[in-house]
Enzyme design. Structure first.
Site, PDB file in Angstrom:
ATOM      1  N   TRP A  91       0.707  -0.956  -0.236  1.00 53.52           N
ATOM      2  CA  TRP A  91      -0.012  -0.095  -0.085  1.00 53.52           C
ATOM      3  C   TRP A  91       0.789   1.167  -0.037  1.00 53.52           C
ATOM      4  CZ3 TRP A  91      -4.957  -1.192  -0.972  1.00 53.52           C
ATOM      5  CH2 TRP A  91      -5.492  -2.306  -0.710  1.00 53.52           C
ATOM      6  N   PHE A 112     -20.386   0.995 -17.107  1.00 51.32           N
ATOM      7  CA  PHE A 112     -21.012   0.038 -17.728  1.00 51.32           C
ATOM      8  C   PHE A 112     -22.204  -0.513 -16.787  1.00 51.32           C
ATOM      9  CE2 PHE A 112     -17.458  -2.011 -16.002  1.00 51.32           C
ATOM     10  CZ  PHE A 112     -17.946  -3.000 -15.173  1.00 51.32           C
ATOM     11  N   THR A 113     -22.488  -0.216 -15.678  1.00 53.13           N
ATOM     12  CA  THR A 113     -23.667  -0.565 -14.925  1.00 53.13           C
ATOM     13  C   THR A 113     -24.231   0.976 -14.755  1.00 53.13           C
ATOM     14  OG1 THR A 113     -22.571  -0.444 -12.867  1.00 53.13           O
ATOM     15  CG2 THR A 113     -22.913  -2.464 -14.008  1.00 53.13           C
TER      16      THR A 113
END
Length: 167
Positions: A28, A45-46
């Site tokens: 991280w 795309f949704t």
């Protein structure tokens, strides 16, 4: 000065430290730019919707022309932020796509901007303050979990990028 949502989002995405550092191996601690990985940008795309009972309602979704212009601007700004070192590929805007992904770990990081939160009428969350005693306990837990770690985000991204021929 007003900063656009696209600029803020592109800056956050290009600077987000989610990978193991290439020199130290610290988890991280490195961005996609530092690691010189690729980025795949796919339009939403949704479609944005709210549920009305059991049926999706798309009335609050941005119109196609506006959203395509916003998407194009985001990609342009992102390319300017990462330079030529980081390859960027795009999906086809508005197309029906089958997206196959392999997630590496149970992490979802929403990248919201103050502007997008205002539109959603959501107040940004403030980071929780930790007292010193709790912080030391969390540090120990982190060290323990790093010892047990058997994979990382970087491997999954590299494998995905290889399938896309981005590397």
């Amino acid at each position: 000065a007003v900063v656009s949502t696209q600029s803020t989002g592109a800056t956050k995405l290009s600077n987000l430290r989610i990978f193991d550092h290439p020199e130290t191996g610290k988890p991280w601690d490195a961005s996609v730019v530092q690691c010189k990985f690729g980025i795949l940008v796919v339009s939403q795309f949704t479609l944005q919707c709210v549920l009305k009972g059991n049926k999706p309602d798309f009335h609050n979704a941005m119109k196609s022309e506006e959203s395509e212009a916003m998407y194009d601007k985001f990609v342009k700004v992102l390319r300017s932020k990462v330079g030529d070192e980081v390859p960027i590929q795009e999906g086809e805007f508005g197309a029906m796509m089958q997206v196959h992904i392999q997630n590496d770990g149970p992490v979802t990081i929403p990248i919201d901007t103050p502007e997008s939160l205002a539109v959603q009428k959501v107040k940004p969350t403030k980071p929780q303050k930790q007292n010193k005693k709790n912080n030391e306990g969390n540090k120990k837990k982190t060290e323990d979990s790093e010892d047990k770690k058997d994979g990382n985000v970087e491997n999954g991204v590299n494998e995905s990028m290889e399938r896309l021929n981005v590397n």
